[in-house]
Design a protein around this motif. Structure first.
Motif, PDB file in Angstrom:
ATOM      1  N   GLN A  76       1.247  68.693   5.437  1.00  0.00           N
ATOM      2  CA  GLN A  76       2.160  68.487   4.310  1.00  0.00           C
ATOM      3  C   GLN A  76       3.379  69.407   4.384  1.00  0.00           C
ATOM      4  N   GLN A  77       3.289  70.462   5.202  1.00  0.00           N
ATOM      5  CA  GLN A  77       4.422  71.372   5.368  1.00  0.00           C
ATOM      6  C   GLN A  77       5.386  70.875   6.445  1.00  0.00           C
ATOM      7  N   ALA A 130      -3.619  70.001   5.053  1.00  0.00           N
ATOM      8  CA  ALA A 130      -2.764  70.839   4.203  1.00  0.00           C
ATOM      9  C   ALA A 130      -1.550  71.328   4.974  1.00  0.00           C
ATOM     10  N   PRO A 175       7.460  67.785   6.674  1.00  0.00           N
ATOM     11  CA  PRO A 175       7.792  66.587   5.884  1.00  0.00           C
ATOM     12  C   PRO A 175       8.086  65.343   6.714  1.00  0.00           C
ATOM     13  N   SER A 181       4.606  64.130   8.227  1.00  0.00           N
ATOM     14  CA  SER A 181       3.703  63.605   7.203  1.00  0.00           C
ATOM     15  C   SER A 181       4.219  62.308   6.603  1.00  0.00           C
ATOM     16  N   ARG A 200      -0.392  58.679   7.924  1.00  0.00           N
ATOM     17  CA  ARG A 200      -1.358  58.694   6.827  1.00  0.00           C
ATOM     18  C   ARG A 200      -2.681  59.189   7.393  1.00  0.00           C
TER      19      ARG A 200
END
Length: 366
Positions: A243-244, A240, A246, A249, A253
């Motif tokens: 995902q902050q 999680a 960018p 991410s 994967r």
């Protein structure tokens, strides 16, 4: 049944980069050396060394060992630091050439193989106790099938951050902060460069990603209170947070609930770094912020300085027992000054505890 006993000039606990380099230098000086080595459990986490690593290894005559370990050239680094847009740094004009992605277990294995060729006694075991006597240090060693004693005129602790031997002899650990790393290996996507590293700052810390032998190594560096270490789903928290970031991410994967390697990653140093008949090298002496990418470089350079100091002690040159710790303290304090300067350049999150803590100048002598 009598416990086997071995007497040597120099005994070294820990056979990573620091311990192996120190052992080789001591052996080349004509000293009898025992290198005590617990079997490694380290995974390759995509570590990178700066261009300055090459001239040091060439001076130490260990560049061929490094090349045999299969490092990969790294000609550029990207960073999202002070800005959301990646900035690229190229090494094409660097006097020492490129940086290098290192498979650290392979490099350490090459160093140990070279140590064996220099008649260094390799002991597969770990030190359980150390006793400092007037003219030597006694190490109690557990191997897979027996216990043994190793008596040495000088002992070098290269056991990493734990500094197991030095702490057993009375030293303590000074931690500057509680920086922690959370690392795993991800599948690289089409946005991941073949050789480049990426550092990306976020409000809760920063991310590092670099090619590894089995994928893309991805690491979050933050404070321990950011994540719930007791949670059963630590990996999901990490995903999680990923995902902050960018840019990171987009090139990694991650599994839905990846297994994470959690480790202390903040600057720290031993107090003292040396004592009667012993000294510490590498991470046992001092650990540096991973942002500096200087951990392996420091391991090799401090091992060289420490081995020369040990040799001086064997010739009754006791000034080395003050010169070597002074060198380590000066280098560490300079690292702390540069670290604060670097963290202060990130001004996007003035209310973030992570960034405000690290922008305050620190000293290991406070």
């Amino acid at each position: 049944m009598a416990v086997p006993q071995l007497s040597v000039d120099v005994a070294i606990a820990g056979a990573g980069v620091a311990g192996s380099v120190a052992a080789l230098i001591a052996a080349r000086a004509g000293r009898s050396v025992a290198l005590i080595h617990a079997r490694p459990r380290r995974r390759n986490r995509g570590e990178t060394v700066p261009p300055e690593f090459r001239p040091l290894l060439e001076e130490l005559e260990l560049w061929p060992e490094f090349l045999r370990s299969g490092p990969r050239e790294c000609w550029s680094n990207q960073s999202c630091w002070g800005s959301a847009q990646p900035r690229e740094r190229h090494y094409i004009c660097h006097p020492y050439g490129c940086a290098w992605h290192v498979c650290l277990p392979a490099f350490e294995a090459e160093l140990r193989a070279t140590a064996a060729q220099h008649r260094i006694r390799l002991i597969d075991g770990h030190v359980t106790r150390a006793e400092n006597h007037t003219e030597h240090v006694a190490l109690y060693v557990e191997t897979s099938d027996r216990a043994m004693h190793v008596d040495a005129a000088v002992v070098i602790d290269a056991t990493g951050r734990s500094a197991r031997v030095a702490r057993g002899l009375g030293a303590t650990r000074l931690n500057i902060d509680q920086t922690t790393s959370f690392a795993t290996t991800c599948e690289p996507t089409g946005n991941a460069g073949a050789t480049d590293t990426l550092v990306e700052a976020t409000d809760i810390g920063w991310w590092y990603s670099a090619p590894a032998t089995d994928g893309l190594s991805v690491m979050l560096v933050t404070d321990t209170e950011v994540v719930d270490l007791a949670a059963n789903r630590l990996g999901k928290q990490w995903v999680a947070l990923l995902q902050q970031a960018p840019n990171t991410s987009a090139r990694a994967r991650a599994a839905a609930d990846p297994a994470l390697a959690v480790a202390a990653a903040g600057p720290s140093r031993l107090d003292p770094v040396a004592g009667p008949n012993w000294l510490a090298v590498g991470d046992a002496a001092a650990t540096y912020d991973p942002l500096s990418s200087s951990g392996i470089l420091h391991a090799a350079s401090s091992a060289a300085a420490g081995a020369h100091a040990a040799d001086a002690l064997l010739t009754q040159d006791f000034s080395s027992i003050t010169d070597y710790p002074h060198r380590e303290m000066e280098l560490f304090d300079e690292h702390l000054r540069q670290r604060s300067d670097r963290y202060r350049t990130e001004q996007r999150w003035p209310a973030s505890a992570f960034w405000t803590r690290r922008g305050i100048p620190a000293t290991s002598r406070q």
